[in-house]
Design a protein around this motif. Sequence first.
Motif, PDB file in Angstrom:
ATOM      1  N   LYS A 202       0.850  -1.191   0.000  1.00  0.00           N
ATOM      2  CA  LYS A 202       0.000   0.000   0.000  1.00  0.00           C
ATOM      3  C   LYS A 202       0.885   1.241   0.000  1.00  0.00           C
ATOM      4  O   LYS A 202       2.018   1.221   0.495  1.00  0.00           O
ATOM      5  N   SER A 203       0.343   2.334  -0.550  1.00  0.00           N
ATOM      6  CA  SER A 203       1.125   3.562  -0.670  1.00  0.00           C
ATOM      7  C   SER A 203       0.385   4.755  -0.096  1.00  0.00           C
ATOM      8  O   SER A 203      -0.848   4.809  -0.111  1.00  0.00           O
ATOM      9  N   LEU A 204       1.172   5.704   0.385  1.00  0.00           N
ATOM     10  CA  LEU A 204       0.685   6.994   0.855  1.00  0.00           C
ATOM     11  C   LEU A 204       1.373   8.092   0.062  1.00  0.00           C
ATOM     12  O   LEU A 204       2.542   7.948  -0.325  1.00  0.00           O
ATOM     13  N   TYR A 244      -4.114   0.260   5.064  1.00  0.00           N
ATOM     14  CA  TYR A 244      -2.808   0.936   4.991  1.00  0.00           C
ATOM     15  C   TYR A 244      -1.887   0.560   6.158  1.00  0.00           C
ATOM     16  O   TYR A 244      -0.696   0.875   6.112  1.00  0.00           O
ATOM     17  N   TRP A 245      -2.429  -0.110   7.166  1.00  0.00           N
ATOM     18  CA  TRP A 245      -1.642  -0.421   8.360  1.00  0.00           C
ATOM     19  C   TRP A 245      -0.857  -1.719   8.126  1.00  0.00           C
ATOM     20  O   TRP A 245      -1.150  -2.761   8.719  1.00  0.00           O
ATOM     21  N   VAL A 246       0.128  -1.664   7.285  1.00  0.00           N
ATOM     22  CA  VAL A 246       0.839  -2.862   6.835  1.00  0.00           C
ATOM     23  C   VAL A 246       1.498  -3.572   8.015  1.00  0.00           C
ATOM     24  O   VAL A 246       2.231  -2.958   8.799  1.00  0.00           O
ATOM     25  N   TYR A 262      -1.580  -3.490  -7.920  1.00  0.00           N
ATOM     26  CA  TYR A 262      -2.936  -4.020  -7.775  1.00  0.00           C
ATOM     27  C   TYR A 262      -3.659  -3.464  -6.554  1.00  0.00           C
ATOM     28  O   TYR A 262      -4.840  -3.091  -6.640  1.00  0.00           O
ATOM     29  N   TRP A 263      -2.970  -3.387  -5.415  1.00  0.00           N
ATOM     30  CA  TRP A 263      -3.643  -3.041  -4.166  1.00  0.00           C
ATOM     31  C   TRP A 263      -3.949  -1.553  -4.054  1.00  0.00           C
ATOM     32  O   TRP A 263      -4.648  -1.138  -3.127  1.00  0.00           O
ATOM     33  N   TYR A 268      -9.507  -2.162  -2.905  1.00  0.00           N
ATOM     34  CA  TYR A 268      -9.752  -1.145  -1.880  1.00  0.00           C
ATOM     35  C   TYR A 268     -10.005   0.239  -2.484  1.00  0.00           C
ATOM     36  O   TYR A 268      -9.452   1.240  -2.037  1.00  0.00           O
ATOM     37  N   ARG A 269     -10.865   0.258  -3.463  1.00  0.00           N
ATOM     38  CA  ARG A 269     -11.258   1.523  -4.062  1.00  0.00           C
ATOM     39  C   ARG A 269     -12.744   1.757  -3.785  1.00  0.00           C
ATOM     40  O   ARG A 269     -13.539   0.821  -3.691  1.00  0.00           O
ATOM     41  N   ILE A 270     -13.093   3.022  -3.643  1.00  0.00           N
ATOM     42  CA  ILE A 270     -14.459   3.417  -3.301  1.00  0.00           C
ATOM     43  C   ILE A 270     -14.997   4.364  -4.365  1.00  0.00           C
ATOM     44  O   ILE A 270     -14.227   5.030  -5.072  1.00  0.00           O
ATOM     45  N   PRO A 271     -16.319   4.439  -4.518  1.00  0.00           N
ATOM     46  CA  PRO A 271     -16.876   5.404  -5.470  1.00  0.00           C
ATOM     47  C   PRO A 271     -16.476   6.838  -5.114  1.00  0.00           C
ATOM     48  O   PRO A 271     -16.468   7.215  -3.944  1.00  0.00           O
TER      49      PRO A 271
END
Length: 407
Positions: A202-204, A244-246, A262-263, A268-271
């Motif tokens: 995951k990325s920030l 995101y809390w890897v 992919y991730w 983990y995508r929202i409208p």
Amino acid sequence: MIDLTARIERRRALSLLAAGGAGLAAAPLWAQALVDLHLPGGNGARPLVTDFPGKGPMILQRSRAPLLETPMSAFDGQVFTPNDRFFVRWHYADIPTAVDVARFRLSVLGAVKKPIRLTLAELLAMPRVELAAINQCSGNSRGYFEPRVPGAQWGNGAIGNARWVGVRLKDVLDRAGIAPGAVQVRFSGLDTPPPDAPIFAKSLDLAHAMDGEVMIAFQMNGAQLPMLHGFPLRLIVPGWYSTYWVKALDRIEVLATPDTGYWMEKAYRIPATPGASVAPGATGFPTVPINRMGPRAFITNIADGARVTAQAPLELCGLAMGGASGVARVELSADRGKSWTPARLGPDQGKYGFRAWDAVTPALAPGEHGFAVRCTSAAGETQAFEPIWNPGGFMRNAIETVTVRAA
């Protein structure tokens, strides 16, 4: 406070299970009882098990990779969720069951001035920070979506609040130095994907990663970070969902271009709509990666359908969260939302954590009574009765209700 440096010196390796890590995958899990989550789509019965190391009774959603839900009764009377009752969620079955702490390294690489590999001893020697923060699965309460959506059919217990101790992510990144042009920071851990599956990462955005609040934790509620919760290191992203809390963090990569893995690009995508909500069955809408949490409030001392004493006041209490900001107020309704009265708030343990609340009703007449509780965040967002819907089953935060019968 546990001295992990001393542990490193005394022990070369730490194991998940005193009796051997194989118990996670191999042993059959026998239910001591069944819990009914009252899912609107049916099939809400779940085993209550105690087979997992370091865990008390937990609602079993899946044994491998582990998905363990906290029973709502375990939240009652305490702001911090005990480690042995804290929910567990892993994506892949091949999770770490032991870590050689002497050989472990946290790598920081990519668009940095100097790639580094930090030992646990080096991390433990850095300035420490402490933060109370809620860890909530993106799909918490997914089982209450109507129509039902695919995925783990969680009740409301894929959530917990802990006091985390660790180091600032910013301080670690500063050691490597951010190269010009960097835009994001990507994180991954020791869990291993099956063949042809993408590594969980995951990325920030860089500014978020460097805000001084995102941290790398090695303690949870005053104890060494448990293996099931990501030993030896876990990323803490306060106010954001736990995707995101890897856990078992061992790699940090600074990126010169946005993460297209992919991730981030698929999962983990929202409208990109108000409340992340669309009409059931809708397709073709724009999406964004899931991010900040919203406010929620729960009644923890009385379950839906409980019998209570008539002609006597009823004390209700529970927990509230502001999401990405603090709790401004909690209100209780004794008439299913027609009117609201303020609840009393407990001490503020930090804007990212739970806050206790309580209220006492007037004497209850015999019969059925419906209660609702709602939270308003410090950012001015108030819970609503109308539930959202999206195909991922993410971000539910509708007002919670309980019905009791006074007799």
